[in-house]
Design an enzyme around this catalytic site. Structure first.
Site, PDB file in Angstrom:
ATOM      1  N   GLN A   4       0.843  -1.204   0.000  1.00  0.00           N
ATOM      2  CA  GLN A   4       0.000   0.000   0.000  1.00  0.00           C
ATOM      3  C   GLN A   4       0.876   1.251   0.000  1.00  0.00           C
ATOM      4  O   GLN A   4       1.112   1.852   1.044  1.00  0.00           O
ATOM      5  CB  GLN A   4      -0.881  -0.033   1.259  1.00  0.00           C
ATOM      6  CG  GLN A   4      -1.885   1.074   1.346  1.00  0.00           C
ATOM      7  CD  GLN A   4      -3.084   0.809   0.480  1.00  0.00           C
ATOM      8  OE1 GLN A   4      -3.569  -0.304   0.421  1.00  0.00           O
ATOM      9  NE2 GLN A   4      -3.569   1.829  -0.172  1.00  0.00           N
ATOM     10  N   PHE A   5       1.355   1.656  -1.185  1.00  0.00           N
ATOM     11  CA  PHE A   5       2.235   2.825  -1.258  1.00  0.00           C
ATOM     12  C   PHE A   5       1.536   4.097  -0.815  1.00  0.00           C
ATOM     13  O   PHE A   5       2.182   5.052  -0.378  1.00  0.00           O
ATOM     14  CB  PHE A   5       2.820   2.984  -2.671  1.00  0.00           C
ATOM     15  CG  PHE A   5       1.880   3.563  -3.679  1.00  0.00           C
ATOM     16  CD1 PHE A   5       1.864   4.927  -3.920  1.00  0.00           C
ATOM     17  CD2 PHE A   5       0.994   2.749  -4.387  1.00  0.00           C
ATOM     18  CE1 PHE A   5       1.003   5.472  -4.865  1.00  0.00           C
ATOM     19  CE2 PHE A   5       0.139   3.279  -5.328  1.00  0.00           C
ATOM     20  CZ  PHE A   5       0.130   4.643  -5.565  1.00  0.00           C
ATOM     21  N   THR A   6       0.205   4.139  -0.862  1.00  0.00           N
ATOM     22  CA  THR A   6      -0.509   5.368  -0.504  1.00  0.00           C
ATOM     23  C   THR A   6      -0.413   5.700   0.986  1.00  0.00           C
ATOM     24  O   THR A   6      -0.774   6.803   1.390  1.00  0.00           O
ATOM     25  CB  THR A   6      -1.995   5.307  -0.928  1.00  0.00           C
ATOM     26  OG1 THR A   6      -2.630   4.228  -0.257  1.00  0.00           O
ATOM     27  CG2 THR A   6      -2.125   5.148  -2.436  1.00  0.00           C
TER      28      THR A   6
END
Length: 148
Positions: free
Chosen positions: A78-80
């Site tokens: 989950q890069f966000t």
């Protein structure tokens, strides 16, 4: 490295309509990686998560860990989690690690969980995923390896 942990009764992740990972009773983990993360960050989070005492004992007190209850993990990259929303209306993702580094550490984190004897399912790194879960409690925690 950041992790959002949700205690779940059940959870699954689909990619293009196909289930690629599914669990019963355990944690859904959204895992983000930043530029200066190392294997030590992955080790810290994996150990912390596996031993967090957030499952109820016979007295309905959060006293048991994932290992104690034999729970599973659904791990989703989950890069966000490293999105910066302080300026403007569009998040800036400059603090998220490049995909090559992030995927390596994500895989290392998942292997550390496996080495603890925990059943782990995953999403597909870099794919558009749909994650569904039944959050129990609800119990949702945020861990950051830089805030030891």
């Amino acid at each position: 490295m950041r992790a959002v942990i949700q205690r779940a009764r059940d959870a699954k992740v689909t990619v293009q309509g196909e289930v690629v990972g599914e669990i019963r009773d355990g944690f859904v983990i959204l895992l983000g990686v930043t530029h200066d993360d190392t294997i030590e960050d992955a080790e810290y989070l994996a150990n912390k998560i596996v031993h967090l005492r957030v499952f109820e004992d016979e007295n309905e007190k959060m006293n048991l860990s994932l290992k104690d209850v034999g729970g599973d993990i659904l791990s989703i990259s989950q890069f966000t989690l490293y999105g910066d929303t302080r300026k403007g209306r569009r998040p800036n993702f400059m603090q998220a690690a490049r995909p090559e580094q992030a995927n390596t550490l994500y895989e290392q984190f998942n292997n550390l969980i496996k080495n603890e004897g925990i059943n782990i399912a995953t999403g597909e790194f870099g794919a558009m995923m749909d994650v569904t879960l039944t959050n129990v409690g609800p119990v949702t925690l945020i861990l950051d390896s830089k805030e030891k």
